[in-house]
Design a protein around this motif. Structure first.
Motif, PDB file in Angstrom:
ATOM      1  N   SER A  90      15.480  63.408  25.535  1.00 19.96           N
ATOM      2  CA  SER A  90      15.165  62.287  24.791  1.00 19.96           C
ATOM      3  C   SER A  90      13.809  62.128  25.515  1.00 19.96           C
ATOM      4  O   SER A  90      12.944  61.404  24.700  1.00 19.96           O
ATOM      5  CB  SER A  90      16.026  61.123  24.826  1.00 19.96           C
ATOM      6  N   LEU A 285      15.095  52.822  15.220  1.00 19.82           N
ATOM      7  CA  LEU A 285      15.191  52.799  16.751  1.00 19.82           C
ATOM      8  C   LEU A 285      14.383  54.030  17.207  1.00 19.82           C
ATOM      9  O   LEU A 285      13.964  55.051  16.177  1.00 19.82           O
ATOM     10  CB  LEU A 285      16.531  53.032  16.604  1.00 19.82           C
ATOM     11  N   ASP A 286      13.870  53.968  18.366  1.00 17.94           N
ATOM     12  CA  ASP A 286      13.292  54.828  19.116  1.00 17.94           C
ATOM     13  C   ASP A 286      14.415  55.901  19.419  1.00 17.94           C
ATOM     14  O   ASP A 286      15.589  55.913  18.967  1.00 17.94           O
ATOM     15  CB  ASP A 286      12.450  54.604  20.182  1.00 17.94           C
ATOM     16  N   ASN A 287      14.195  57.267  20.130  1.00 17.68           N
ATOM     17  CA  ASN A 287      14.927  58.353  20.173  1.00 17.68           C
ATOM     18  C   ASN A 287      15.611  58.227  21.622  1.00 17.68           C
ATOM     19  O   ASN A 287      16.042  59.243  22.293  1.00 17.68           O
ATOM     20  CB  ASN A 287      14.344  59.775  19.824  1.00 17.68           C
ATOM     21  N   HIS A 291      20.951  55.507  21.988  1.00 18.47           N
ATOM     22  CA  HIS A 291      21.112  55.354  20.413  1.00 18.47           C
ATOM     23  C   HIS A 291      21.734  56.466  19.891  1.00 18.47           C
ATOM     24  O   HIS A 291      21.031  57.384  19.190  1.00 18.47           O
ATOM     25  CB  HIS A 291      19.780  55.057  19.963  1.00 18.47           C
ATOM     26  N   ASN A 293      23.567  58.391  16.583  1.00 16.43           N
ATOM     27  CA  ASN A 293      23.179  58.472  15.212  1.00 16.43           C
ATOM     28  C   ASN A 293      24.736  58.300  14.586  1.00 16.43           C
ATOM     29  O   ASN A 293      25.424  59.255  14.259  1.00 16.43           O
ATOM     30  CB  ASN A 293      22.592  59.731  14.819  1.00 16.43           C
ATOM     31  N   PHE A 303      15.151  57.011  12.713  1.00 13.07           N
ATOM     32  CA  PHE A 303      14.742  57.078  14.336  1.00 13.07           C
ATOM     33  C   PHE A 303      13.464  57.708  14.319  1.00 13.07           C
ATOM     34  O   PHE A 303      12.801  58.508  13.557  1.00 13.07           O
ATOM     35  CB  PHE A 303      15.502  58.283  14.957  1.00 13.07           C
ATOM     36  N   GLN A 313       6.522  51.258  16.949  1.00 15.86           N
ATOM     37  CA  GLN A 313       7.742  50.509  16.897  1.00 15.86           C
ATOM     38  C   GLN A 313       7.145  49.071  17.087  1.00 15.86           C
ATOM     39  O   GLN A 313       6.322  48.793  18.058  1.00 15.86           O
ATOM     40  CB  GLN A 313       8.458  50.685  18.196  1.00 15.86           C
TER      41      GLN A 313
END
Length: 461
Positions: A90, A285-287, A291, A293, A303, A313
């Motif tokens: 990530s 959402l960011d990655n 977080h 899925n 994402f 964002q």
């Protein structure tokens, strides 16, 4: 139970097992579930025994359809290595990782588990490249993921998101139902005269970590705000005793980090609220590795592309900065009152949570809309101009000698922007990854008991 229903053994995927476990968590009785799904008492007991591996597979969105029940001989190593790998991918998706390097990390985790006297790790463990190969298969990790892939440039990825994916989201959802959620680290006790000791400290398990919180905020394109979720290090601090209702949602683990487990719990609770209101929303959402899925009934997750959050964002476009601006003003005001009254300064977590709620309430819908406009929502309804932030209290702090030399209020607000909100990929942080996977006990030390406290508390009106 009719034994004929058990004549032919049914094999369940991880997703099916997870669903059955959730039914059990929701209050369904074991005999009812056994009859409903045609399983024996022993099979259900096996699901419960293997819960950690099942939940790990679900959280990593891998092998969901797999029906293999062969689990790792060393589940704690398996889970910690997976968390480390997800964090690496990530934060550095292009970075190549070799199988021998993965083995080295697994051995390092095993050594740390032995030091912690974890049962099953006091005797030598047997790890080799064959174990790594089986680990990859368990979690559906491909050679491409191991070697790393070239990603689009930041600006190209951001432009593509805004012109394609964001457009599709706005066609499917009204602006009032499009939300963004993001986390930020917060040194909740940091006063202007203590910033020198905080500079450069990203809280990777050091002394300052007990003075850090992780704060999750979520708001819509039209300025609707959901209650904050705050993550601390202590499950039940002394200052919470006798308090029936906290001003924010609160959770805890030993690192005060966001984890996929905490985030999933927050999302599912929000999904239940949306179901009750018969409302469906989009959540951008960011990655970040915390977080997961998830497939939810009333929240659809989207994402952002890697390395584009600063351009795509809304929370990173100024919403979180505005929240911290208001919170820091409360801190400076209380520090000034302590000087004026000569009674000393002390801050406990409960008051910090009160300030966070009030600070979030002070982030106006206009500010939120402007931040959404900066990241592609160009045609939102016109809003009035936002006024310049009030920094007059900073001048008073400077006059009182409470400001470190050369420190501006903007620097003070942004001083903890780089604080970690979850485990990183650095090998030195394996201890923190293991801590984040181990929930705090009820009798954890109260985080506001600190050698660096100023003497006694005073009330801030």
């Amino acid at each position: 139970m009719d034994s004929s229903g058990l004549g032919k053994r049914k094999r369940f995927s991880f997703a099916e097992k997870y669903k059955i476990l959730k039914e059990l968590d929701a209050g369904a009785k074991r005999p009812f579930l056994e009859q409903k799904h045609g399983i024996s008492h022993g099979t259900l007991a096996g699901f419960l025994k293997d819960r950690a591996m099942i939940e790990t597979s679900i959280a990593s969105a891998s092998n969901l359809d797999s029906k293999s029940t062969k689990l790792s001989r060393y589940p704690e190593i398996d889970t910690a290595l997976l968390e480390w790998f997800r964090c690496l991918k990530s934060t550095a998706p292009d970075e190549s990782v070799t199988c021998p390097f993965l083995l080295e990390k697994a051995i390092c985790i095993a050594e740390k588990l032995k030091v912690r006297n974890v049962p099953g790790y006091l005797e030598p463990v047997f790890l080799d490249l064959n174990w790594i190969d089986r680990w990859k298969k368990r979690h559906n990790i491909t050679s491409r993921q191991i070697s790393g892939e070239s990603q689009s440039a930041d600006h190209a990825g951001a432009d593509n998101w805004i012109s394609t994916q964001l457009k599709l989201i706005r066609e499917e959802f009204e602006d009032k139902d499009i939300f963004n959620a993001d986390e930020t680290g917060l040194f909740w006790k940091m006063t202007p005269d203590r910033t020198l000791s905080f500079r450069g400290d990203l809280c990777k398990g050091g002394k300052r970590s007990k003075e850090r919180l992780t704060v999750l905020v979520a708001a819509s394109a039209l300025g609707e705000r959901f209650p904050q979720l705050v993550i601390g290090k202590s499950k039940r601090p002394h200052c919470f005793r006798g308090v029936l209702n906290l001003p924010v949602e609160y959770d805890a683990n030993r690192t005060a980090w966001m984890t996929s487990e905490i985030f999933e719990k927050w999302l599912r609770k929000l999904n239940n609220s949306m179901r009750f209101d018969d409302r469906k929303i989009a959540m951008i959402l960011d990655n970040f590795s915390g977080h997961p899925n998830l497939n939810l009934s009333h929240i659809k997750l989207f994402f952002l592309p890697p390395n584009t959050a600063s351009m795509t964002q809304p929370m990173d476009a100024g919403i979180i900065k505005n929240l911290k601006h208001h919170y820091r003003r409360f801190l400076v005001r209380k520090r000034l009152l302590a000087v004026d009254s000569e009674t000393g300064f002390k801050l406990d977590l409960l008051q910090a949570l009160d300030w966070l709620k009030m600070s979030w309430d002070n982030v106006t819908p206009t500010t939120i809309k402007h931040c959404y406009q900066h990241v592609g929502f160009k045609d939102l309804p016109a809003t009035e101009e936002t006024s310049a932030p009030d920094t007059s209290i900073w001048s008073s702090a400077e006059e009182a000698g409470l400001v470190s030399d050369g420190l501006s209020f903007e620097d003070f607000v942004a001083l903890d922007d780089g604080v970690a909100i979850g485990p990183g990929a650095n090998g030195l942080e394996i201890d923190d990854i293991l801590n984040s996977l181990h929930p705090p006990s009820d009798d954890d030390v109260d985080i506001e008991n600190d050698d660096n406290e100023y003497p006694p508390n005073i009330h801030v009106p």
